[in-house]
Design an enzyme around this catalytic site. Structure first.
Site, PDB file in Angstrom:
ATOM      1  N   ASP A 103      -2.832  -8.457  -2.519  1.00 60.87           N
ATOM      2  CA  ASP A 103      -2.425  -7.129  -2.961  1.00 60.87           C
ATOM      3  C   ASP A 103      -0.948  -7.136  -3.366  1.00 60.87           C
ATOM      4  O   ASP A 103      -0.175  -8.004  -2.953  1.00 60.87           O
ATOM      5  CB  ASP A 103      -2.641  -6.108  -1.844  1.00 60.87           C
ATOM      6  CG  ASP A 103      -4.105  -5.947  -1.479  1.00 60.87           C
ATOM      7  OD1 ASP A 103      -4.962  -6.265  -2.322  1.00 60.87           O
ATOM      8  OD2 ASP A 103      -4.378  -5.501  -0.340  1.00 60.87           O
ATOM      9  N   ARG A 104      -0.553  -6.136  -4.137  1.00 59.04           N
ATOM     10  CA  ARG A 104       0.814  -6.090  -4.668  1.00 59.04           C
ATOM     11  C   ARG A 104       1.859  -6.230  -3.569  1.00 59.04           C
ATOM     12  O   ARG A 104       2.823  -6.998  -3.701  1.00 59.04           O
ATOM     13  CB  ARG A 104       1.029  -4.777  -5.435  1.00 59.04           C
ATOM     14  CG  ARG A 104       2.440  -4.641  -6.017  1.00 59.04           C
ATOM     15  CD  ARG A 104       2.602  -3.342  -6.777  1.00 59.04           C
ATOM     16  NE  ARG A 104       2.429  -2.180  -5.900  1.00 59.04           N
ATOM     17  CZ  ARG A 104       2.479  -0.931  -6.317  1.00 59.04           C
ATOM     18  NH1 ARG A 104       2.671  -0.672  -7.603  1.00 59.04           N
ATOM     19  NH2 ARG A 104       2.316   0.066  -5.469  1.00 59.04           N
TER      20      ARG A 104
END
Length: 321
Positions: free
Chosen positions: A143-144
């Site tokens: 995820d970011r």
């Protein structure tokens, strides 16, 4: 058959595959094609069952003839960007990189540039094409705001070998996370099904039915007041898996304002307490191990937790010591 080779292929379903969904059968029949890719091909009309477009959920009877058309790769229209990137290992077949928090892995709506893919295009002379035109080389994602280690495939052969290890659950993936609260046991297992949230479609959720199997092992490493440092080992790799599982056991990741609490955190004792606003959630992929898909060498990489982890941990340890 090579899943990345363009052309039209015909296959007759063996009788022992009766009852299997077509979108599960085809990835096994065409190595290199993921289930998501198969579903996309079906949606584009490139998969025909007796000349008609099937539903991805269609259950096979055995003996059917399926045609699969794999279109040639689209022209890559991504711009290389000279972004800071820590490369832990590189050879002719793959790279191992440490992704910083805040970097998106591949282009997506709202994130046309500044991604890991853009950074890779400025460094690697070639990247595998199995993941599609917008995801060259990408075998798995973070995820970011999750930092840590990723392996990237330069060639299709390396991509297939790494994907097979992920499917077989033989790739070693370790994460550290700082969470609110503490699990009831020092070590434990979270075994659920995860799928799209029935109401908030941008979120994932633990589901009683449907979804996909998700298995996370956890171990408590330290406790400091109302916070704990946990180590996670992943058997599966579902979207947002660790974050959803932590929320499920009522120990959400600190800073995860999607599955947990706001990023403004109050801690400490009485009137002398502190308030901190964190810029990310505290989840870090500190370890990755796998068998080199071409040479057979055992490779294992570890990186320290990022400075934000240490700073926050030191602050709460001072408050609760």
């Amino acid at each position: 058959m090579e899943g990345s080779t363009a052309g039209t292929f015909f296959i007759t379903v063996p009788s022992d595959q009766a009852g299997e969904r077509i979108d599960r059968y085809l990835p096994a029949a065409f190595p290199g094609l993921s289930r998501a890719t198969v579903q996309r091909l079906i949606g584009e009309g490139n998969v025909l069952l007796f000349g008609a477009i099937p539903r991805p959920s269609h259950k096979l009877s055995g003996g059917e003839e399926i045609s699969v058309t794999i279109p040639p790769p689209s022209k890559l229209d991504l711009a290389p960007e000279d972004l800071p990137l820590s490369i832990l290992h590189e050879d002719a077949h793959l790279l191992v990189v440490e992704k910083p928090a805040g970097m998106v892995v591949h282009p997506a709506p709202g994130h046309a540039g500044g991604t890991l893919v853009n950074a890779l295009l400025s460094r690697a002379d070639t990247l595998s094409g199995i993941g599609g035109v917008s995801r060259p080389g990408i075998v798995h994602r973070l995820d970011r705001d999750t930092s840590g280690i990723l392996v990237v495939a330069k060639t299709d052969a390396a991509h297939r070998g790494l994907s097979a290890q992920l499917s077989a659950r033989s790739m070693k993936r370790g994460y550290h996370g700082i969470v609110f609260g503490s699990p009831p046991a020092r070590e434990g297992l979270v075994n659920t099904r995860i799928g799209r949230h029935p109401v908030c479609r941008k979120k994932m959720a633990v589901l009683a039915e449907g979804g996909r199997l998700a298995v996370t092992h956890y171990r408590r490493l330290a406790v400091f007041g109302p916070f704990s440092l946990l180590e996670f080992r992943l058997e599966t790799g579902r979207t947002h898996q660790v974050r959803v599982h932590c929320a499920h056991i009522r120990c959400p990741i600190v800073g995860d304002d999607v599955y947990g609490r706001p990023r403004k955190i109050v801690f400490g004792k009485g009137a002398c307490g502190q308030t901190a606003t964190v810029s990310r959630y505290f989840l870090h992929a500190f370890q990755l191990g796998f068998t080199h898909p071409v040479t057979g060498e055992t490779l294992e990489f570890t990186v320290p937790d990022p400075p934000e982890f240490s700073t926050f941990r030191a602050a709460v340890e001072r408050e609760y010591s």
